[in-house]
Design a protein around this motif. Structure first.
Motif, mmCIF file in Angstrom:
data_model
loop_
_atom_site.group_PDB
_atom_site.id
_atom_site.type_symbol
_atom_site.label_atom_id
_atom_site.label_comp_id
_atom_site.label_asym_id
_atom_site.label_seq_id
_atom_site.Cartn_x
_atom_site.Cartn_y
_atom_site.Cartn_z
ATOM 1 N N ASN A 62 -18.973 -30.303 -6.645
ATOM 2 C CA ASN A 62 -18.856 -28.894 -7.034
ATOM 3 C C ASN A 62 -19.124 -28.686 -8.517
ATOM 4 O O ASN A 62 -19.197 -27.567 -8.994
ATOM 5 C CB ASN A 62 -17.471 -28.353 -6.676
ATOM 6 N N ALA A 63 -19.257 -29.768 -9.288
ATOM 7 C CA ALA A 63 -19.537 -29.666 -10.724
ATOM 8 C C ALA A 63 -20.164 -30.974 -11.209
ATOM 9 O O ALA A 63 -20.105 -31.995 -10.520
ATOM 10 C CB ALA A 63 -18.256 -29.375 -11.501
ATOM 11 N N SER A 64 -20.746 -30.928 -12.401
ATOM 12 C CA SER A 64 -21.367 -32.121 -12.986
ATOM 13 C C SER A 64 -20.305 -33.153 -13.348
ATOM 14 O O SER A 64 -19.129 -32.818 -13.541
ATOM 15 C CB SER A 64 -22.155 -31.726 -14.238
ATOM 16 N N PRO A 65 -20.694 -34.422 -13.470
ATOM 17 C CA PRO A 65 -19.728 -35.476 -13.791
ATOM 18 C C PRO A 65 -19.106 -35.294 -15.175
ATOM 19 O O PRO A 65 -19.759 -34.825 -16.108
ATOM 20 C CB PRO A 65 -20.560 -36.757 -13.733
ATOM 21 N N HIS A 66 -17.824 -35.658 -15.278
ATOM 22 C CA HIS A 66 -17.128 -35.602 -16.570
ATOM 23 C C HIS A 66 -16.576 -36.982 -16.922
ATOM 24 O O HIS A 66 -16.827 -37.973 -16.205
ATOM 25 C CB HIS A 66 -16.037 -34.529 -16.563
ATOM 26 N N LEU A 67 -15.846 -37.065 -17.997
ATOM 27 C CA LEU A 67 -15.376 -38.350 -18.531
ATOM 28 C C LEU A 67 -14.529 -39.112 -17.513
ATOM 29 O O LEU A 67 -14.628 -40.341 -17.408
ATOM 30 C CB LEU A 67 -14.556 -38.098 -19.803
ATOM 31 N N GLY A 68 -13.688 -38.395 -16.759
ATOM 32 C CA GLY A 68 -12.830 -39.050 -15.778
ATOM 33 C C GLY A 68 -13.606 -39.748 -14.685
ATOM 34 O O GLY A 68 -13.211 -40.813 -14.197
ATOM 35 N N HIS A 69 -14.740 -39.159 -14.281
ATOM 36 C CA HIS A 69 -15.582 -39.783 -13.260
ATOM 37 C C HIS A 69 -16.149 -41.108 -13.792
ATOM 38 O O HIS A 69 -16.148 -42.116 -13.081
ATOM 39 C CB HIS A 69 -16.737 -38.861 -12.876
ATOM 40 N N LEU A 70 -16.631 -41.090 -15.025
ATOM 41 C CA LEU A 70 -17.172 -42.314 -15.608
ATOM 42 C C LEU A 70 -16.080 -43.371 -15.748
ATOM 43 O O LEU A 70 -16.317 -44.558 -15.510
ATOM 44 C CB LEU A 70 -17.800 -42.021 -16.975
ATOM 45 N N TYR A 71 -14.880 -42.951 -16.098
ATOM 46 C CA TYR A 71 -13.754 -43.871 -16.242
ATOM 47 C C TYR A 71 -13.480 -44.601 -14.927
ATOM 48 O O TYR A 71 -13.356 -45.839 -14.896
ATOM 49 C CB TYR A 71 -12.522 -43.089 -16.695
ATOM 50 N N SER A 72 -13.412 -43.855 -13.819
ATOM 51 C CA SER A 72 -13.200 -44.486 -12.506
ATOM 52 C C SER A 72 -14.304 -45.502 -12.212
ATOM 53 O O SER A 72 -14.036 -46.620 -11.754
ATOM 54 C CB SER A 72 -13.193 -43.431 -11.393
ATOM 55 N N MET A 373 -19.111 -46.760 -25.157
ATOM 56 C CA MET A 373 -18.276 -45.879 -24.332
ATOM 57 C C MET A 373 -17.468 -46.676 -23.316
ATOM 58 O O MET A 373 -16.295 -46.390 -23.063
ATOM 59 C CB MET A 373 -19.141 -44.845 -23.610
ATOM 60 N N ARG A 374 -18.097 -47.678 -22.722
ATOM 61 C CA ARG A 374 -17.374 -48.528 -21.767
ATOM 62 C C ARG A 374 -16.178 -49.192 -22.458
ATOM 63 O O ARG A 374 -15.078 -49.221 -21.913
ATOM 64 C CB ARG A 374 -18.307 -49.610 -21.204
ATOM 65 N N TYR A 375 -16.422 -49.726 -23.654
ATOM 66 C CA TYR A 375 -15.354 -50.428 -24.370
ATOM 67 C C TYR A 375 -14.223 -49.464 -24.715
ATOM 68 O O TYR A 375 -13.044 -49.788 -24.534
ATOM 69 C CB TYR A 375 -15.910 -51.055 -25.647
ATOM 70 N N PHE A 376 -14.578 -48.284 -25.198
ATOM 71 C CA PHE A 376 -13.533 -47.324 -25.576
ATOM 72 C C PHE A 376 -12.683 -46.928 -24.372
ATOM 73 O O PHE A 376 -11.448 -46.919 -24.449
ATOM 74 C CB PHE A 376 -14.155 -46.071 -26.196
ATOM 75 N N LEU A 377 -13.323 -46.577 -23.263
ATOM 76 C CA LEU A 377 -12.582 -46.123 -22.087
ATOM 77 C C LEU A 377 -11.643 -47.206 -21.565
ATOM 78 O O LEU A 377 -10.489 -46.932 -21.201
ATOM 79 C CB LEU A 377 -13.551 -45.694 -20.980
ATOM 80 N N LEU A 378 -12.125 -48.443 -21.545
ATOM 81 C CA LEU A 378 -11.302 -49.522 -21.004
ATOM 82 C C LEU A 378 -10.296 -50.058 -22.022
ATOM 83 O O LEU A 378 -9.242 -50.580 -21.644
ATOM 84 C CB LEU A 378 -12.206 -50.661 -20.510
ATOM 85 N N ARG A 379 -10.583 -49.902 -23.298
ATOM 86 C CA ARG A 379 -9.660 -50.355 -24.354
ATOM 87 C C ARG A 379 -8.530 -49.356 -24.563
ATOM 88 O O ARG A 379 -7.387 -49.731 -24.843
ATOM 89 C CB ARG A 379 -10.438 -50.531 -25.666
ATOM 90 N N GLN A 380 -8.836 -48.069 -24.420
ATOM 91 C CA GLN A 380 -7.844 -47.035 -24.673
ATOM 92 C C GLN A 380 -7.216 -46.484 -23.390
ATOM 93 O O GLN A 380 -6.162 -45.859 -23.432
ATOM 94 C CB GLN A 380 -8.493 -45.873 -25.433
#
Length: 598
Positions: A62-72, A373-380
């Motif tokens: 229903n909408a474009s991907p956001h940060l939470g989708h990439l995190y999963s 971005m991968r490092y930040f999401l998984l580090r934080q």
């Protein structure tokens, strides 16, 4: 997946049809599951059982991907890559959830047929994941033929076992949320014209009183079995706080669940087998995607016995209560683990279009690099609690840990000034003996001990989805290694003195061994940076698995395959320092001012 709907209230008046079929006891379903688990567990330790299946939720289009989708997706990708390094045959599935009333309405507004609308948005998700190095092995769409067939078969199994019956109910319904609400979840409000309406307490969307005939799933019959499953498998849902949350939900009775909608209201979905007037409800449809990828209904056993789910906390009830109940009813094993993560806020506030603070993950991955971005999401990212995103945080973290600490260490130890021969130098046991007495000091031994135990520490945290703890441990060791080099100042040693030369070589050898371990362990998180680091050390592709993390073998008195080997070519800076746009603007202003003064 979509924003969750909540449990159907007991206030909904459900009328069961008089026609009853054979009803399979959920207790016997749990017993079958437990037999499968025991059978699986008894073979899981064998070397020949190396299959692993990891999934993300399928994401609602229903909408474009956001940060939470990439995190999963990045969490699941990290699991997948980690298992590959361990020698597993790993399957990794992601994809899009494409049926439902909201999609039907959004396609109408966009002036597109629903499938074209879904394809356009689904491709955005696929492009984001591919751009961010997410190595999925299967990308599932719920509009695919294979999935529709799997859903129909799954429905028929539940129907034939007497777990689905036709009934009617009435209650509050939110079209926008596609959810039924209890009276406690509805409040009075005024619309834009000042008229009194009822709205969802959670979403604020308008609700209407509806009465409808459809099909119900006997969810109420599975409460005791779900409790037994969770109490008998304390690590089935991780982290622990979410396991406890599900146990708390199960303290109350479970009402039966509506699993279809009238076709007159919802055309965009899979028709109920044998009843063209009803559409299978989108959540039952969506959850079956995990089985579709596994090869259900004919070829799923290899993968379904080793399934692990990654889900956001907002869809926990569906995966921890509805999905296991469906599976028990169908006589299928339950997932090995449901890993739950929390959400990302921006500047302390929930991401929202109205606030204008939605983070575009593709744009940020181009700004900070994919690995950044991968490092930040998984580090934080901390699974237990919501995490906050700001661009400034990303820059500070990546500059400190990737550019300065890790990149600086590699640059220092491979620089021609310290390593003119550009080889993996020799280790001198007399300079760094197992017992103190050489030129090494007590802090150096502490560092060796920390790096020696690091692979086991990292593996433990990877397994429990606490990737941030694994990266914290690696970062601490990188700092210790930098401290080791700084402490002994090898650039000040006299190369004409044989003892100094042996000690210098030993310092570089130990540091390169540390870097080799860090590069190997970081592969699931930052694959491109790890590849660049290991290539610079001359580590061959076939020597980068989890089995190759034997640290500093010369210190143990064994041969080191790297010793004397030429380093790889210098391909530049490991990770370039990031500068904010403000800094760039200030530099431009200074340059213009300097030009005027000339």
């Amino acid at each position: 997946m979509r924003t969750p709907f909540l449990f159907i209230s007991r206030s909904f008046r459900t009328v069961r049809s008089l026609k009853q079929r054979h009803f399979v006891s959920p207790a016997s379903a749990l017993e079958r599951h437990q037999r499968v688990v025991v059978r699986y567990s008894s073979t899981h330790s064998c070397n020949d059982n190396k299959n692993y299946y990891i999934t993300t939720p399928i994401f609602y289009v229903n909408a474009s991907p956001h940060l939470g989708h990439l995190y999963s997706a990045v969490i699941a990708d990290c699991f997948h890559r980690y298992k590959l390094l361990q020698g597993f045959n790993s399957k990794f599935a992601t994809g899009t959830d494409e049926h439902g009333l909201k999609i039907q309405q959004a396609a109408d507004i966009a002036g597109k047929d629903p499938l074209t609308f879904c394809t356009d948005v689904s491709e955005r998700f696929k492009h984001l994941f591919s751009s961010c190095n997410v190595l999925f092995t299967d990308y599932i769409r719920t509009t695919e033929h294979r999935h529709c067939e799997a859903v129909k078969h799954f429905w028929s199994v539940l129907w034939n076992k007497g777990l689905i019956y036709k009934g009617s109910y009435e209650g509050w319904y939110s079209t926008q949320d596609e959810s039924f609400l209890t009276p406690l979840q509805v409040v009075d409000a005024l619309d834009s014209s000042g008229r009194e309406i009822k709205v969802s307490l959670e979403s604020g969307h308008k609700v209407e009183w509806m009465k409808e005939e459809n099909y119900m799933f006997r969810l109420s019959a599975f409460r005791t079995q779900l409790l037994d499953w969770l109490r008998g498998n304390p690590r089935a849902i991780q982290p622990e706080r979410f396991h406890q949350a599900v146990l708390q939900w199960l303290q109350e009775d479970l009402p039966d669940l509506s699993v279809s909608r009238q076709r007159s209201r919802l055309q965009w979905g899979i028709p109920v087998p044998g009843d063209a007037e009803q559409t299978i409800y989108v959540w039952l449809d969506a959850l079956v995607n995990y089985l579709t990828v596994a090869g259900y209904p004919d070829k799923h056993n290899q993968w379904w016995n080793v399934a692990h789910h990654i889900v956001g906390k907002d869809i926990l009830k569906f995966h921890a209560i509805y999905w296991p109940s469906f599976l028990l009813g169908a006589g299928l094993p339950l997932p090995q683990t449901i890993h739950v993560h929390s959400h990302w806020t921006v500047g302390g506030k929930k991401m929202s279009k109205s606030l204008g603070n939605v983070v575009d993950p593709l744009e940020r991955s181009q700004m900070f690099t994919t690995d950044g971005m991968r490092y930040f999401l998984l580090r934080q990212g901390v699974p237990d609690s919501d995490c906050d995103y700001t661009d400034d945080k990303v820059m500070k973290l990546l500059n400190a840990e990737l550019a300065d600490s890790l990149g600086g260490l590699l640059n220092r130890c491979t620089a021609p000034a310290l390593n003119p021969a550009q080889v993996y130098p020799s280790f001198c046991p007399q300079s760094f003996p197992r017992e103190q007495g050489g030129r090494a000091v007590v802090e150096d031994y502490h560092m060796l001990d920390a790096v020696h135990h690091l692979p086991a520490v990292v593996a433990q945290h990877y397994e429990s989805m606490h990737v941030y703890k694994a990266l914290e441990a690696i970062s601490a060791c990188v700092r210790q290694t930098n401290g080791f080099v700084q402490r002994h100042t090898p650039w000040k040693l006299d190369r004409t003195d044989s003892k100094d030369q042996r000690w210098l070589d030993t310092i570089i050898h130990v540091s390169l061994e540390c870097l080799r371990i860090y590069g190997t362990l970081l592969q699931p998180v930052v694959p491109e940076i790890s590849n660049k680091l290991l290539s610079r050390l001359g580590v061959q592709q076939g020597r980068r698995s989890w089995a190759d993390v034997n640290f500093l073998p010369r210190y143990q008195g064994a041969d080191c395959p790297s010793e004397g080997r030429a380093l790889g070519s210098d391909s530049g800076v490991l990770f370039s320092r990031l500068e904010s746009p403000n800094v760039d603007q200030q530099k431009t202003k200074k340059n213009k001012k300097a030009t005027k003064l000339k």
